[in-house]
Scaffold this motif. Structure first.
Motif, PDB file in Angstrom:
ATOM      1  N   LEU A 440       1.251  -1.458   0.189  1.00  0.00           N
ATOM      2  CA  LEU A 440       0.368   0.378  -0.155  1.00  0.00           C
ATOM      3  C   LEU A 440       1.274   0.904   0.248  1.00  0.00           C
ATOM      4  O   LEU A 440       0.580   2.255  -0.385  1.00  0.00           O
ATOM      5  CB  LEU A 440      -1.195  -0.359   0.847  1.00  0.00           C
ATOM      6  CG  LEU A 440      -2.105  -1.398   1.001  1.00  0.00           C
ATOM      7  CD1 LEU A 440      -3.010  -1.047   2.966  1.00  0.00           C
ATOM      8  CD2 LEU A 440      -3.145  -0.231  -0.052  1.00  0.00           C
ATOM      9  N   ALA A 441       1.854   0.742   0.454  1.00  0.00           N
ATOM     10  CA  ALA A 441       2.933   2.380   0.672  1.00  0.00           C
ATOM     11  C   ALA A 441       4.095   1.940  -0.143  1.00  0.00           C
ATOM     12  O   ALA A 441       5.122   2.044   0.177  1.00  0.00           O
ATOM     13  CB  ALA A 441       3.421   2.425   1.727  1.00  0.00           C
ATOM     14  N   PRO A 442       4.476   1.342  -1.309  1.00  0.00           N
ATOM     15  CA  PRO A 442       5.486   1.087  -2.220  1.00  0.00           C
ATOM     16  C   PRO A 442       7.131   2.469  -2.271  1.00  0.00           C
ATOM     17  O   PRO A 442       6.457   3.040  -1.945  1.00  0.00           O
ATOM     18  CB  PRO A 442       4.753   0.938  -3.628  1.00  0.00           C
ATOM     19  CG  PRO A 442       3.635   1.357  -3.478  1.00  0.00           C
ATOM     20  CD  PRO A 442       3.250   1.919  -2.326  1.00  0.00           C
ATOM     21  N   VAL A 524     -16.467  -2.709  -0.533  1.00  0.00           N
ATOM     22  CA  VAL A 524     -15.765  -1.481  -0.036  1.00  0.00           C
ATOM     23  C   VAL A 524     -15.366  -0.649  -1.123  1.00  0.00           C
ATOM     24  O   VAL A 524     -15.330   0.580  -1.107  1.00  0.00           O
ATOM     25  CB  VAL A 524     -15.047  -1.580   1.508  1.00  0.00           C
ATOM     26  CG1 VAL A 524     -14.370  -0.345   1.809  1.00  0.00           C
ATOM     27  CG2 VAL A 524     -15.443  -2.228   2.643  1.00  0.00           C
ATOM     28  N   PHE A 525     -14.473  -1.218  -1.699  1.00  0.00           N
ATOM     29  CA  PHE A 525     -13.980  -0.746  -2.891  1.00  0.00           C
ATOM     30  C   PHE A 525     -14.898   0.051  -3.522  1.00  0.00           C
ATOM     31  O   PHE A 525     -15.061   1.027  -3.912  1.00  0.00           O
ATOM     32  CB  PHE A 525     -12.552  -0.933  -3.219  1.00  0.00           C
ATOM     33  CG  PHE A 525     -12.195  -0.483  -4.628  1.00  0.00           C
ATOM     34  CD1 PHE A 525     -11.186   0.280  -4.020  1.00  0.00           C
ATOM     35  CD2 PHE A 525     -12.685  -0.381  -5.899  1.00  0.00           C
ATOM     36  CE1 PHE A 525      -9.975   0.836  -4.840  1.00  0.00           C
ATOM     37  CE2 PHE A 525     -11.835   0.210  -6.120  1.00  0.00           C
ATOM     38  CZ  PHE A 525     -10.245   0.941  -6.266  1.00  0.00           C
ATOM     39  N   TYR A 526     -15.628  -0.614  -4.405  1.00  0.00           N
ATOM     40  CA  TYR A 526     -17.047   0.087  -5.186  1.00  0.00           C
ATOM     41  C   TYR A 526     -17.485   1.240  -4.125  1.00  0.00           C
ATOM     42  O   TYR A 526     -17.725   2.070  -5.590  1.00  0.00           O
ATOM     43  CB  TYR A 526     -17.777  -1.476  -5.683  1.00  0.00           C
ATOM     44  CG  TYR A 526     -18.783  -0.875  -6.270  1.00  0.00           C
ATOM     45  CD1 TYR A 526     -18.791   0.073  -7.438  1.00  0.00           C
ATOM     46  CD2 TYR A 526     -20.540  -1.270  -6.126  1.00  0.00           C
ATOM     47  CE1 TYR A 526     -19.634   0.309  -8.385  1.00  0.00           C
ATOM     48  CE2 TYR A 526     -21.671  -0.792  -6.743  1.00  0.00           C
ATOM     49  CZ  TYR A 526     -21.404  -0.182  -7.979  1.00  0.00           C
ATOM     50  OH  TYR A 526     -22.443   0.612  -8.690  1.00  0.00           O
ATOM     51  N   ALA A 527     -18.429   0.853  -3.078  1.00  0.00           N
ATOM     52  CA  ALA A 527     -18.933   2.073  -2.012  1.00  0.00           C
ATOM     53  C   ALA A 527     -18.004   3.552  -2.661  1.00  0.00           C
ATOM     54  O   ALA A 527     -18.362   4.772  -2.496  1.00  0.00           O
ATOM     55  CB  ALA A 527     -19.241   1.529  -1.096  1.00  0.00           C
ATOM     56  N   SER A 528     -16.622   3.485  -2.073  1.00  0.00           N
ATOM     57  CA  SER A 528     -15.165   4.184  -1.748  1.00  0.00           C
ATOM     58  C   SER A 528     -15.319   4.768  -2.793  1.00  0.00           C
ATOM     59  O   SER A 528     -15.621   5.928  -3.197  1.00  0.00           O
ATOM     60  CB  SER A 528     -14.678   3.816  -1.230  1.00  0.00           C
ATOM     61  OG  SER A 528     -14.767   3.232   0.051  1.00  0.00           O
ATOM     62  N   ALA A 820      -8.189   0.124   4.717  1.00  0.00           N
ATOM     63  CA  ALA A 820      -6.579   0.357   4.707  1.00  0.00           C
ATOM     64  C   ALA A 820      -6.919   0.918   3.140  1.00  0.00           C
ATOM     65  O   ALA A 820      -5.681   1.504   3.347  1.00  0.00           O
ATOM     66  CB  ALA A 820      -6.302  -0.683   4.996  1.00  0.00           C
ATOM     67  N   LEU A 821      -6.934   0.187   2.438  1.00  0.00           N
ATOM     68  CA  LEU A 821      -6.494   0.338   0.756  1.00  0.00           C
ATOM     69  C   LEU A 821      -7.130   1.232   0.350  1.00  0.00           C
ATOM     70  O   LEU A 821      -6.213   2.917   0.074  1.00  0.00           O
ATOM     71  CB  LEU A 821      -7.549  -0.589   0.109  1.00  0.00           C
ATOM     72  CG  LEU A 821      -7.069  -0.568  -1.585  1.00  0.00           C
ATOM     73  CD1 LEU A 821      -5.774  -0.406  -1.877  1.00  0.00           C
ATOM     74  CD2 LEU A 821      -7.571  -1.139  -2.565  1.00  0.00           C
ATOM     75  N   ILE A 822      -8.359   2.422   1.112  1.00  0.00           N
ATOM     76  CA  ILE A 822      -9.034   3.711   0.676  1.00  0.00           C
ATOM     77  C   ILE A 822      -7.895   4.737   1.679  1.00  0.00           C
ATOM     78  O   ILE A 822      -7.524   5.803   1.645  1.00  0.00           O
ATOM     79  CB  ILE A 822      -9.774   3.233   1.394  1.00  0.00           C
ATOM     80  CG1 ILE A 822     -11.159   3.366   0.400  1.00  0.00           C
ATOM     81  CG2 ILE A 822     -10.838   4.488   1.326  1.00  0.00           C
ATOM     82  CD1 ILE A 822     -11.461   2.938  -0.726  1.00  0.00           C
ATOM     83  N   SER A 823      -7.905   4.145   2.678  1.00  0.00           N
ATOM     84  CA  SER A 823      -7.160   5.253   4.134  1.00  0.00           C
ATOM     85  C   SER A 823      -5.639   5.058   2.720  1.00  0.00           C
ATOM     86  O   SER A 823      -5.133   6.121   2.923  1.00  0.00           O
ATOM     87  CB  SER A 823      -6.719   4.390   5.081  1.00  0.00           C
ATOM     88  OG  SER A 823      -5.680   4.953   5.312  1.00  0.00           O
ATOM     89  N   GLY A 829      -7.103  11.393  -3.151  1.00  0.00           N
ATOM     90  CA  GLY A 829      -8.655  11.894  -3.100  1.00  0.00           C
ATOM     91  C   GLY A 829      -9.394  10.630  -3.156  1.00  0.00           C
ATOM     92  O   GLY A 829     -10.696  11.261  -3.191  1.00  0.00           O
ATOM     93  N   PHE A 830      -9.167   9.512  -2.641  1.00  0.00           N
ATOM     94  CA  PHE A 830      -9.769   7.940  -2.861  1.00  0.00           C
ATOM     95  C   PHE A 830     -10.848   8.827  -1.066  1.00  0.00           C
ATOM     96  O   PHE A 830     -10.223   8.971  -0.460  1.00  0.00           O
ATOM     97  CB  PHE A 830     -10.582   7.411  -1.819  1.00  0.00           C
ATOM     98  CG  PHE A 830      -9.577   6.923  -3.434  1.00  0.00           C
ATOM     99  CD1 PHE A 830     -10.233   5.403  -4.053  1.00  0.00           C
ATOM    100  CD2 PHE A 830      -8.429   7.263  -4.398  1.00  0.00           C
ATOM    101  CE1 PHE A 830     -10.383   4.591  -5.566  1.00  0.00           C
ATOM    102  CE2 PHE A 830      -8.552   6.554  -5.897  1.00  0.00           C
ATOM    103  CZ  PHE A 830      -9.337   5.508  -6.371  1.00  0.00           C
TER     104      PHE A 830
END
Length: 873
Positions: A440-442, A524-528, A820-823, A829-830
């Motif tokens: 997530l933080a490459p 969650v990703f779709y709703a986000s 965590a992914l959205i964070s 801008g997510f």
């Protein structure tokens, strides 16, 4: 020991058959992926081989090849054919090369999209629409031939046979064509139908033929060609002819033989579309196989546990530990081979279903038998056999470690209260979490493959660790669930059965947990994503109405100046702004080999404002209106170390490089969609004429006028063009993005359902084996008055408790991973979003899964003969 293994397999045929279902489905998707992509790869190879069959050498400019390669890789960079096309002078030089018998300039480009009789593009999405020039001298070098009618002349066109059938037109009809993505529209008379070879198999693409000089004008090519195709004198080798032409022209030209050209074209398709399609399908296959491994592990754990006394007797008779392991491994090997064989057959059917799905999106994959490559068979067997063997290792190792006397007096029941498994699970969970965080933080410069590998491996290890840890908290969760779903005496028995083998129950639930965790993550990703789009529109889009071209035929879709003027004159339109989209390279040369192009946009004067205007941007420093200079995003400024007043040198696809002063810095916005904002004059001076159309139109309506009313008026003014120009108010724009995402999410859910189906088989299989294991117990329950209905309720309640535990943990894991992914993407801008109804739906799905999985085991338990059950050892 071989005969012991064979007899063990024959004695447990049904149990092992149930186990093999998980491997069958997983291997089916692995082999199906290869069957489908091999068929598509072969189809494209045949297409390119046919296209080059009549030539020996093809010549293009090196810059043209670079630009076309960039387009194939998804970079929206325009090609200025008047600059990078093959000139008549170069054609003459090629004709003068010793050994050249014939050389002809040909035109084959994206940029002409015919409309059907209904006014809609013949191919809206998916495969591209090509424009080709027809000339009598060049027809001998082309695989295209006239099938009906005649070749096109001035003001005329011909369609390929498939496009002709789709269009609904007849010879003699007027056909409207979108030129260069819709920058202009022209009408031509349909006078002919052409075929590509005998079958016209273009894999869904379409070809529109024009008279060459007219096509050169339509595509702003001046007098140039896309390529020059060459045929050599009899007896000259293609490589020799290619070398002679290359020596004459120099490094500015790309000279390849026909086989090399075919190979290059196939490689371009393979490295773009086919590669990613294969990765996607194999990704879901991996999930299916991974889920199936839990089922196999559980099955062999139970089977080995039931045979503890058998193995003890074998040890007394002289069997060594490796032989015990070998017995179980051989059984696993047979299961893996049989399941993989069936899976390959099933994969053939899965490939057929995927072909139907792709054809529905506009592709035309031939309905021919799928090629069976050795690689497909080998990989399928390796996956199926290896997973089965690995999943059986731990049960076999446990069985071999028991001493003979201990094995004889040991029953298969286990309370799973050791600390080693949870401890190992905790270690794996931490390692997996670290890999996920790293993904997530490459690090700077990390490749996409490295990021995806880190995320995938991290999620995999985390799930395994969580499955091993879950036995610690399955007891309290089960007790809470039992209050509602396992009441009374039958419920108490069901709860006791789950708690008695909590490790087994947790592993069984893990299979369902994985599928529902992925489903929850997607939700969650779709709703986000929806929440992010809505937030961006609300914050950054001040217009009431928007318009854009909704087609895609390989060219960037645009709106013609004529249609923009029509919109501007509609009653109720207060203000109208046009957005243009271009690309540039930071530096003094537009060299695609040195750096990737960066997108930029240009708006009508006054359209962009700091917190106001048709397009809103958050100004960090300076001025937002670029005038004759440039405004950059904070991300672009940081990347190139720029401040207000700094100079940035840019090279463009057309025109000379320019040095522009940074006039302002704004916060990056998805609505603006680029890191640079320039004036319309700069855009028009630096982009080819083919890219001069409006990419987007933003409209502010007059006070007192409803946006929906203006939308209706614009549609009426546009007439037939409204069939491909989408006009939406703000709510309609939000809904449009939702509609675009919905099919993708639906397809992902359809593929994820495979893992859920496998989990159902896993729960059902474990329950069925539990019934076998508890035959004597079931007989005693019947003997003391238990009814068949009560036994069914016990099994059903047990299944529901296990399934709900897996569903609850899966949802929590999926929602947590999604958060965590959205964070991690918040800097992009997510915005986090979640649909409570969808989450409840997943939990209800887990309950239904438990009910369905219990049907067959409950029926078997209820039909158990009392006397035979009591007599069972």
């Amino acid at each position: 020991m071989l005969r012991v293994s064979i007899k063990g397999i024959l004695a447990r045929k049904l149990r092992l058959l149930l186990t093999s279902v998980a491997i069958v489905l997983g291997v089916g998707f692995v082999s199906g992926s290869y069957f489908l992509t091999d068929a598509m790869r072969g189809s494209f190879d045949d297409l390119f081989d046919q296209a080059t069959a009549k030539i020996d050498v093809e010549v293009r400019t090196s810059q043209y090849v670079k630009l076309r390669t960039a387009q194939d890789e998804g970079v929206l960079v325009p090609i200025d054919l008047a600059e990078v096309g093959m000139s008549p002078e170069t054609l003459s030089r090629i004709r003068d090369v010793d050994g050249v018998r014939q050389a002809e300039g040909l035109i084959f480009e994206l940029g002409a999209q015919p409309l059907g009789k209904d006014g809609k593009p013949i191919t809206e999405f998916g495969p591209p629409s090509f424009a080709a020039g027809w000339s009598e001298p060049a027809k001998d070098l082309s695989v295209l031939r006239i099938d009906k009618g005649r070749p096109p002349g001035d003001g005329e066109l011909a369609l390929d046979a498939t496009a002709y059938e789709r269009s609904g037109h007849e010879l003699g009809d007027d056909v409207k064509v979108l030129i260069q993505g819709g920058r202009t529209t022209e009408t031509f008379e349909l006078v002919g139908v052409v075929k590509f070879g005998d079958s016209n198999n273009l894999n869904g693409a379409s070809i529109t033929m024009f008279e060459p000089t007219q096509l050169q004008g339509l595509l702003d090519m001046d007098d140039r060609y896309s390529v020059v195709d060459v045929v050599g004198d009899p007896g000259i080798e293609q490589d020799e002819l290619s070398d002679r032409i290359a020596d004459e022209l120099g490094d500015e030209f790309h000279v390849v033989t026909a086989p090399e050209l075919s190979a290059e074209s196939s490689e371009a398709i393979d490295n773009s579309f086919l590669k990613y399609l294969e990765y996607i399908i194999l990704g879901f296959a991996f999930v299916a196989v991974f889920v199936g491994a839990f089922t196999i592990f559980n099955t062999f754990t139970i089977l080995v546990g039931q045979r503890t006394r058998e193995f003890g007797l074998l040890r007394i008779l002289g069997a060594r530990r490796p032989q015990i392991i070998g017995i179980v491994a051989l059984e696993a090997l047979v299961v893996g081979v049989v399941a993989s064989t069936i899976g390959i057959v099933v994969g053939y059917g899965i490939a057929g279903l995927l072909r139907v799905l792709l054809n529905a999106f506009g592709f035309e994959i031939p309905n021919e038998p799928f090629p069976i490559e050795a690689r497909t068979i080998i990989v399928s067997y390796i996956v199926g056999v290896l997973v089965t063997l690995v999943a059986s290792v731990v049960p076999a190792w446990r069985a071999s470690r028991l001493s003979p006397l201990e094995a004889i007096r040991t029953t298969s029941t286990s309370h799973d209260r050791g600390w080693k498994v949870p401890a190992a699970g905790a270690v794996l969970f931490v390692i997996g979490a670290v890999l996920v965080v790293r993904g997530l933080a490459p690090a700077d410069g990390a490749s996409t493959e490295a990021v995806l590998t880190s995320l995938g491996a991290g999620f995999l290890v985390t799930i395994v660790g969580l499955a091993m840890l879950s036995r610690l908290f399955i007891a309290p969760v089960t007790r809470v669930l039992a209050v509602v779903f396992a009441r009374g005496r039958t419920g108490a028995l069901a709860k006791g059965n789950v708690l008695r083998n909590r490790g087994r129950a947790a592993t069984t639930a893990s299979a369902l947990m994985i599928g529902l965790a992925l489903a929850s993550l997607v939700l969650v990703f779709y709703a986000s994503l929806q929440a992010t789009v809505d937030d961006q529109i609300e914050r950054s889009f001040g217009a009431d109405v928007s318009a854009y071209n909704n087609t895609f035929g390989g060219s960037s879709p645009t709106i013609s100046d004529e249609n923009v003027d029509k919109m501007r004159e509609v009653d109720g339109v207060e203000e109208l702004a046009v957005q243009y989209y271009g690309t540039a390279i930071v530096g003094d040369e537009f060299d695609l080999g040195a750096e990737s192009p960066k997108p930029y946009v240009a708006y009508s004067e006054g359209a962009v404002g700091a917190g106001e205007g048709l397009v809103r941007a958050k100004l960090i420093d300076g001025d937002i209106d670029p005038g004759s200079e440039i405004v950059v995003s904070d991300e672009f400024a940081e990347e190139h170390d720029l401040d207000v007043g700094s100079d940035v040198e840019l090279a463009f696809p057309a025109g000379d490089p320019q040095t522009l002063e940074v006039q302002g810095i704004f916060e990056a916005s998805e609505i603006i969609g680029a890191g640079m904002l320039v004036s319309p004059d700069t855009f028009l001076d630096t982009q080819p004429a083919a890219a001069h159309g409006a990419a987007f139109v933003a409209i502010d309506v007059a006070d007192g006028t409803k946006p929906s009313t203006v939308v209706t008026r614009i549609d009426q003014v546009l007439g037939d063009d409204s069939k491909f120009i989408e006009v939406l108010d703000t709510e309609g724009l939000k809904q449009f993005f939702r509609d675009q995402l919905a099919p993708i999410v639906g397809m992902v859910f359809a593929l994820l359902s495979l893992s859920i189906v496998i989990a159902l088989f896993g729960i059902s299989n474990t329950l069925a084996l539990n019934v076998f294991e508890r035959t004597r117990e079931i007989g005693l329950l019947r003997a003391v008055g238990g009814t068949r209905r009560q036994l069914r309720r016990v099994i059903r309640a047990e299944s529901i408790l296990v399934a709900l535990f897996g569903a609850i943990v899966g949802v929590l894991v999926g929602v947590g991973a999604g958060a965590a992914l959205i964070s991690a993407l918040s800097d992009e801008g997510f915005v986090f979003g979640i649909s409570p109804l969808a989450v409840v739906g997943v939990l209800i799905g887990g309950f239904i899964a438990g009910v369905l999985a219990a049907v067959l085991p409950a029926r078997r338990a209820a039909r158990t003969d009392v006397l035979q059950a009591i007599a069972t050892e």
